[in-house]
Design a protein around this motif. Structure first.
Motif, PDB file in Angstrom:
ATOM      1  N   ALA A  15       1.044   7.821  12.615  1.00 60.61           N
ATOM      2  CA  ALA A  15      -0.098   7.467  13.463  1.00 60.61           C
ATOM      3  C   ALA A  15      -1.385   7.443  12.630  1.00 60.61           C
ATOM      4  O   ALA A  15      -1.415   7.979  11.526  1.00 60.61           O
ATOM      5  CB  ALA A  15      -0.219   8.501  14.588  1.00 60.61           C
ATOM      6  N   GLY A  17      -4.461   8.794  11.109  1.00 60.19           N
ATOM      7  CA  GLY A  17      -4.816  10.196  10.840  1.00 60.19           C
ATOM      8  C   GLY A  17      -3.649  11.047  10.397  1.00 60.19           C
ATOM      9  O   GLY A  17      -3.807  12.233  10.112  1.00 60.19           O
ATOM     10  N   SER A  18      -2.452  10.465  10.289  1.00 62.44           N
ATOM     11  CA  SER A  18      -1.281  11.267   9.913  1.00 62.44           C
ATOM     12  C   SER A  18      -1.253  11.557   8.417  1.00 62.44           C
ATOM     13  O   SER A  18      -0.446  12.367   7.963  1.00 62.44           O
ATOM     14  CB  SER A  18       0.011  10.559  10.335  1.00 62.44           C
ATOM     15  N   GLY A  19      -2.112  10.889   7.638  1.00 63.57           N
ATOM     16  CA  GLY A  19      -2.186  11.162   6.207  1.00 63.57           C
ATOM     17  C   GLY A  19      -1.542  10.090   5.338  1.00 63.57           C
ATOM     18  O   GLY A  19      -1.373  10.291   4.141  1.00 63.57           O
ATOM     19  N   PRO A  38      -3.112  -2.512   4.229  1.00 60.38           N
ATOM     20  CA  PRO A  38      -3.860  -3.587   4.890  1.00 60.38           C
ATOM     21  C   PRO A  38      -5.227  -3.141   5.417  1.00 60.38           C
ATOM     22  O   PRO A  38      -6.169  -3.921   5.400  1.00 60.38           O
ATOM     23  CB  PRO A  38      -2.939  -4.025   6.033  1.00 60.38           C
ATOM     24  N   GLY A  39      -5.315  -1.890   5.875  1.00 56.67           N
ATOM     25  CA  GLY A  39      -6.617  -1.399   6.375  1.00 56.67           C
ATOM     26  C   GLY A  39      -7.679  -1.480   5.272  1.00 56.67           C
ATOM     27  O   GLY A  39      -8.774  -1.995   5.477  1.00 56.67           O
ATOM     28  N   ASP A  40      -7.331  -1.015   4.066  1.00 51.59           N
ATOM     29  CA  ASP A  40      -8.268  -1.067   2.934  1.00 51.59           C
ATOM     30  C   ASP A  40      -8.555  -2.514   2.537  1.00 51.59           C
ATOM     31  O   ASP A  40      -9.692  -2.888   2.245  1.00 51.59           O
ATOM     32  CB  ASP A  40      -7.678  -0.349   1.707  1.00 51.59           C
ATOM     33  N   ARG A  43     -10.932  -4.024   4.977  1.00 53.54           N
ATOM     34  CA  ARG A  43     -12.307  -3.531   4.774  1.00 53.54           C
ATOM     35  C   ARG A  43     -12.941  -4.193   3.554  1.00 53.54           C
ATOM     36  O   ARG A  43     -14.137  -4.483   3.556  1.00 53.54           O
ATOM     37  CB  ARG A  43     -12.313  -1.998   4.660  1.00 53.54           C
ATOM     38  N   LYS A  64      -8.159  -2.207  17.825  1.00 58.15           N
ATOM     39  CA  LYS A  64      -6.992  -3.065  18.115  1.00 58.15           C
ATOM     40  C   LYS A  64      -6.355  -3.505  16.800  1.00 58.15           C
ATOM     41  O   LYS A  64      -6.998  -3.477  15.754  1.00 58.15           O
ATOM     42  CB  LYS A  64      -7.428  -4.345  18.847  1.00 58.15           C
ATOM     43  N   LEU A  65      -5.120  -4.009  16.895  1.00 61.53           N
ATOM     44  CA  LEU A  65      -4.474  -4.549  15.706  1.00 61.53           C
ATOM     45  C   LEU A  65      -4.944  -5.976  15.460  1.00 61.53           C
ATOM     46  O   LEU A  65      -5.132  -6.754  16.394  1.00 61.53           O
ATOM     47  CB  LEU A  65      -2.952  -4.520  15.865  1.00 61.53           C
ATOM     48  N   VAL A  66      -5.112  -6.299  14.203  1.00 65.86           N
ATOM     49  CA  VAL A  66      -5.452  -7.655  13.792  1.00 65.86           C
ATOM     50  C   VAL A  66      -4.187  -8.520  14.010  1.00 65.86           C
ATOM     51  O   VAL A  66      -3.070  -8.021  13.819  1.00 65.86           O
ATOM     52  CB  VAL A  66      -5.884  -7.629  12.303  1.00 65.86           C
ATOM     53  N   PHE A  93       1.614  -0.775   7.132  1.00 62.67           N
ATOM     54  CA  PHE A  93       2.349  -2.028   7.357  1.00 62.67           C
ATOM     55  C   PHE A  93       3.826  -1.741   7.181  1.00 62.67           C
ATOM     56  O   PHE A  93       4.193  -1.097   6.212  1.00 62.67           O
ATOM     57  CB  PHE A  93       1.907  -3.107   6.363  1.00 62.67           C
ATOM     58  N   GLU A 126      -3.987  17.284  16.548  1.00 61.98           N
ATOM     59  CA  GLU A 126      -4.341  17.396  15.127  1.00 61.98           C
ATOM     60  C   GLU A 126      -4.840  16.043  14.596  1.00 61.98           C
ATOM     61  O   GLU A 126      -5.792  15.984  13.804  1.00 61.98           O
ATOM     62  CB  GLU A 126      -3.104  17.887  14.352  1.00 61.98           C
ATOM     63  N   ARG A 130      -8.519  15.475  12.884  1.00 64.92           N
ATOM     64  CA  ARG A 130      -8.714  14.918  11.531  1.00 64.92           C
ATOM     65  C   ARG A 130      -9.628  13.691  11.551  1.00 64.92           C
ATOM     66  O   ARG A 130     -10.519  13.548  10.720  1.00 64.92           O
ATOM     67  CB  ARG A 130      -7.369  14.492  10.937  1.00 64.92           C
ATOM     68  N   GLY A 177       4.160  16.409   8.981  1.00 65.59           N
ATOM     69  CA  GLY A 177       2.886  16.041   8.367  1.00 65.59           C
ATOM     70  C   GLY A 177       1.764  17.026   8.684  1.00 65.59           C
ATOM     71  O   GLY A 177       0.604  16.750   8.397  1.00 65.59           O
ATOM     72  N   GLY A 179       1.260  20.117   7.457  1.00 66.57           N
ATOM     73  CA  GLY A 179       0.849  21.035   6.387  1.00 66.57           C
ATOM     74  C   GLY A 179      -0.378  20.536   5.646  1.00 66.57           C
ATOM     75  O   GLY A 179      -0.991  19.539   6.025  1.00 66.57           O
TER      76      GLY A 179
HETATM   77  P1  B4P Z   1      -5.054   8.805   6.981  1.00 62.58           P
HETATM   78  O1  B4P Z   1      -3.958   8.961   7.974  1.00 62.58           O
HETATM   79  O2  B4P Z   1      -4.642   8.769   5.557  1.00 62.58           O
HETATM   80  O3  B4P Z   1      -5.848   7.558   7.527  1.00 62.58           O
HETATM   81  P2  B4P Z   1      -5.688   6.029   7.205  1.00 62.58           P
HETATM   82  O4  B4P Z   1      -4.700   5.756   6.124  1.00 62.58           O
HETATM   83  O5  B4P Z   1      -7.049   5.573   6.965  1.00 62.58           O
HETATM   84  O6  B4P Z   1      -4.989   5.368   8.446  1.00 62.58           O
HETATM   85  P3  B4P Z   1      -5.572   4.684   9.729  1.00 62.58           P
HETATM   86  O7  B4P Z   1      -4.365   4.357  10.518  1.00 62.58           O
HETATM   87  O8  B4P Z   1      -6.569   5.587  10.358  1.00 62.58           O
HETATM   88  O9  B4P Z   1      -6.384   3.367   9.326  1.00 62.58           O
HETATM   89  P4  B4P Z   1      -6.046   2.002   8.549  1.00 62.58           P
HETATM   90  O10 B4P Z   1      -7.049   1.892   7.469  1.00 62.58           O
HETATM   91  O11 B4P Z   1      -4.605   1.924   8.147  1.00 62.58           O
HETATM   92  O12 B4P Z   1      -6.117   9.990   6.994  1.00 62.58           O
HETATM   93  C1  B4P Z   1      -6.957  10.294   8.057  1.00 62.58           C
HETATM   94  C2  B4P Z   1      -7.832  11.531   7.758  1.00 62.58           C
HETATM   95  O13 B4P Z   1      -7.022  12.718   7.723  1.00 62.58           O
HETATM   96  C3  B4P Z   1      -8.553  11.494   6.409  1.00 62.58           C
HETATM   97  O14 B4P Z   1      -9.879  11.884   6.606  1.00 62.58           O
HETATM   98  C4  B4P Z   1      -7.826  12.492   5.535  1.00 62.58           C
HETATM   99  O15 B4P Z   1      -8.675  13.139   4.620  1.00 62.58           O
HETATM  100  C5  B4P Z   1      -7.293  13.488   6.553  1.00 62.58           C
HETATM  101  N1  B4P Z   1      -6.026  14.102   6.120  1.00 62.58           N
HETATM  102  C6  B4P Z   1      -4.987  13.454   5.521  1.00 62.58           C
HETATM  103  N2  B4P Z   1      -3.976  14.323   5.272  1.00 62.58           N
HETATM  104  C7  B4P Z   1      -4.371  15.549   5.751  1.00 62.58           C
HETATM  105  C8  B4P Z   1      -3.744  16.851   5.811  1.00 62.58           C
HETATM  106  N3  B4P Z   1      -2.500  17.076   5.350  1.00 62.58           N
HETATM  107  N4  B4P Z   1      -4.456  17.861   6.383  1.00 62.58           N
HETATM  108  C9  B4P Z   1      -5.708  17.649   6.873  1.00 62.58           C
HETATM  109  N5  B4P Z   1      -6.350  16.445   6.841  1.00 62.58           N
HETATM  110  C10 B4P Z   1      -5.688  15.408   6.279  1.00 62.58           C
HETATM  111  O16 B4P Z   1      -6.294   0.863   9.651  1.00 62.58           O
HETATM  112  C11 B4P Z   1      -7.577   0.574  10.177  1.00 62.58           C
HETATM  113  C12 B4P Z   1      -7.537  -0.668  11.093  1.00 62.58           C
HETATM  114  O17 B4P Z   1      -7.154  -1.845  10.330  1.00 62.58           O
HETATM  115  C13 B4P Z   1      -6.532  -0.641  12.249  1.00 62.58           C
HETATM  116  O18 B4P Z   1      -7.019   0.056  13.377  1.00 62.58           O
HETATM  117  C14 B4P Z   1      -6.341  -2.177  12.491  1.00 62.58           C
HETATM  118  O19 B4P Z   1      -7.410  -2.727  13.229  1.00 62.58           O
HETATM  119  C15 B4P Z   1      -6.368  -2.766  11.098  1.00 62.58           C
HETATM  120  N6  B4P Z   1      -4.989  -2.845  10.538  1.00 62.58           N
HETATM  121  C16 B4P Z   1      -4.529  -2.131   9.465  1.00 62.58           C
HETATM  122  N7  B4P Z   1      -3.225  -2.431   9.231  1.00 62.58           N
HETATM  123  C17 B4P Z   1      -2.858  -3.350  10.164  1.00 62.58           C
HETATM  124  C18 B4P Z   1      -1.638  -4.030  10.461  1.00 62.58           C
HETATM  125  N8  B4P Z   1      -0.512  -3.838   9.728  1.00 62.58           N
HETATM  126  N9  B4P Z   1      -1.608  -4.893  11.514  1.00 62.58           N
HETATM  127  C19 B4P Z   1      -2.693  -5.106  12.258  1.00 62.58           C
HETATM  128  N10 B4P Z   1      -3.887  -4.503  12.026  1.00 62.58           N
HETATM  129  C20 B4P Z   1      -3.982  -3.627  10.997  1.00 62.58           C
END
Ligand code: B4P
Length: 193
Positions: A15, A17-19, A38-40, A43, A64-66, A93, A126, A130, A177, A179
């Protein structure tokens, strides 16, 4: 899980925020994998003012999803460019069943099967904690309470079914996830090697 060599074609699943992003970056550094997120990438497109960035930005801001077609094209180009010299870690992805189908077809054609899907399991409260913390630290526009809850809803409805689909085709391993970053990384390293 030993005896099969290093698993170098990975999907990190979980999900928001899952890391995934955090762990994918650590795996990239440790194993010299291509980190495909894909998120990066979206951006970066937005910051560069490309047409794709423009198209994606409204969806992202709303949690929403792209649309699948845009994402699949972007990933296809990326996979074709990287040449599979090192292997890859997919972070974010596939996020829908049609994306997963396209990925399977593409990798089959390239003769580059997925070695492992690692799922980071984290309870919802959790995840919210995060992402809310990140909202203060990094000010991502999609980390507000309403948008976080929409992203989690989208994950349950559109993304979780991907696991059922992939589970019939490739090895799937569920990891705890909750820990620390180091603990989760240790479990992943063990699963990969
Ligand atoms: P992460 O879970 O690493 O967050 P993320 O990779 O950025 O995933 P997210 O799903 O939120 O966004 P994405 O860019 O993929 O970490 C979250 C936080 O938790 C961080 O601050 C981190 O420091 C902290 N953390 C991590 N591990 C921890 C631990 N063990 N303990 C405590 N804290 C911890 O996607 C963004 C948007 O892009 C989507 O909403 C969508 O609109 C679009 N998108 C991306 N992929 C797509 C796809 N395949 N299809 C359609 N749309 C897409």
């Amino acid at each position: 899980m030993g005896g099969q060599g290093l698993r170098r074609r990975l999907i990190l699943f979980g999900a928001p925020g899952s890391g995934k992003g955090t762990q994918a970056e650590l795996l990239r550094q440790r194993y010299d994998l291509d980190h495909i997120a894909p998120g990066d990438m979206l951006r970066e497109h937005r910051a560069a003012g490309t047409e794709l960035g423009h198209l994606a930005s409204e969806y992202m801001a709303a949690g929403k999803l792209v649309p699948d077609e845009l994402i699949v094209n972007m990933i296809r180009h990326r996979l074709e460019d990287d040449g599979d010299a090192k292997g890859f870690v997919l972070d974010g992805f596939p996020r829908t069943v049609p994306q997963a189908r396209s990925l399977q077809e593409l990798l089959e054609k390239m003769d580059r099967p997925i070695d492992l899907v690692a799922v980071l399991d984290v309870p919802e409260e959790e995840l919210v904690a995060r992402l809310s913390r990140r909202a203060t630290e990094e000010r991502r526009e999609d980390d507000t309470p309403e948008i976080i809850s929409e992203r989690l809803r989208v994950y349950r409805v559109q993304t979780e079914p991907v696991l059922e689909y992939l589970g019939d085709l490739v090895p799937v391993l569920r990891l705890d996830g909750r820990g620390s970053v180091e603990e989760v990384n240790g479990a992943l390293v063990q699963a990969i090697g």
